[in-house]
Scaffold this motif. Structure first.
Motif, short mmCIF file in Angstrom:
data_model
loop_
_atom_site.label_atom_id
_atom_site.label_comp_id
_atom_site.label_asym_id
_atom_site.label_seq_id
_atom_site.Cartn_x
_atom_site.Cartn_y
_atom_site.Cartn_z
N ASN A 47 14.53 -14.22 5.69
CA ASN A 47 14.85 -14.86 4.16
C ASN A 47 13.61 -14.70 3.10
OD1 ASN A 47 15.62 -14.94 1.41
ND2 ASN A 47 16.91 -17.20 1.67
N ARG A 49 12.90 -14.58 0.85
CA ARG A 49 12.73 -15.99 -0.48
C ARG A 49 12.32 -17.26 0.10
NH1 ARG A 49 19.10 -13.98 -2.84
NH2 ARG A 49 17.93 -12.49 -3.57
N TYR A 51 14.57 -19.44 1.70
CA TYR A 51 14.68 -20.58 1.43
C TYR A 51 16.77 -20.25 2.26
CZ TYR A 51 17.11 -18.33 -2.58
OH TYR A 51 17.82 -17.77 -3.49
N THR A 64 22.63 -14.46 1.39
CA THR A 64 22.39 -15.83 0.95
C THR A 64 22.92 -16.42 -0.12
OG1 THR A 64 21.04 -14.70 -0.72
CG2 THR A 64 19.57 -14.44 1.53
N GLU A 65 23.00 -17.62 -0.50
CA GLU A 65 22.74 -18.61 -1.87
C GLU A 65 24.70 -18.85 -0.57
OE1 GLU A 65 21.67 -18.67 -3.91
OE2 GLU A 65 19.88 -16.76 -3.11
#
Length: 204
Positions: A47, A49, A51, A64-65
């Protein structure tokens, strides 16, 4: 499927729901310091990002999320009724709560976990949290769970975020309903199992 996670981070919510749904997932811990995986791979390759959570599906696609992953997992086990059916007004109400938890509460906690956050920013974050918690407190005054009488994926997210209050030293006296809610959710078998696994007491 694989769930990339940090112990007791927001990835705990989909971990709980996977167990509630009876979905078999491989847990892949991310080192909180080096951000590497057990095999030495840089998590940023999973990922960019940086996280968690990341849910890797059987076909290799990565999602994700937390609020999205919770819905994906809940929809994989419709018989468990962890979320209302897609396309219903009830589902939209659940999505409103997921969005509120994500943008108004979860996001506000972020700076408090960063060692280089200035005191000014920490105070601003705590102020925002203090403005948002009363809505959850009021919701739980007449409902054992966020959506009403039954546990749902929304509760996995709300429980995960609210469980950060005590470690951060936030006074729980103004939030007796949230405090009892945390105790109630913590007793669920899936939550206990996820907790043990994230503490390294049970790898299954």
């Amino acid at each position: 499927m694989k769930l990339f996670y940090l112990p007791f981070a927001c990835s705990r919510a989909p971990h709980i729901i996977a167990r509630e749904a009876g979905i078999s997932i491989e847990l892949v811990p991310v080192d909180p310091v080096s951000h590497s995986l057990p095999d030495g791979t840089d998590f940023l390759t999973v990922n960019p990002r940086g996280y968690v959570p990341v849910l890797e599906l059987d076909d290799g696609e990565r999602l994700t999320e937390a609020s999205v992953i919770l819905q994906v997992l809940a929809d994989m086990a419709p018989d468990k009724q962890l979320l209302p059916a897609a396309g219903t007004r009830e589902r939209v109400r659940a999505q409103v709560w997921l969005a509120f938890l994500s943008t108004e509460l979860h996001k506000a906690f972020g700076p408090l976990f960063q060692p280089n956050t200035s005191q000014e920013v920490k105070v601003a974050s705590l102020t925002k949290i203090g403005r948002r918690l009363p809505e959850l407190e009021a919701r739980l005054a007449d409902n054992p769970y966020v959506l009403g009488s039954e546990f749902s994926a929304v509760d996995a997210y709300a429980f995960t975020i609210a469980s950060w209050l005590l470690p951060l030293g936030i006074d729980m006296d103004p939030y007796p309903n949230i405090a009892s809610y945390l105790d109630r959710i913590a007793q669920r078998a899936a939550v206990r199992a996820a907790t043990r696994a994230e503490r390294g007491l049970d790898a299954s």
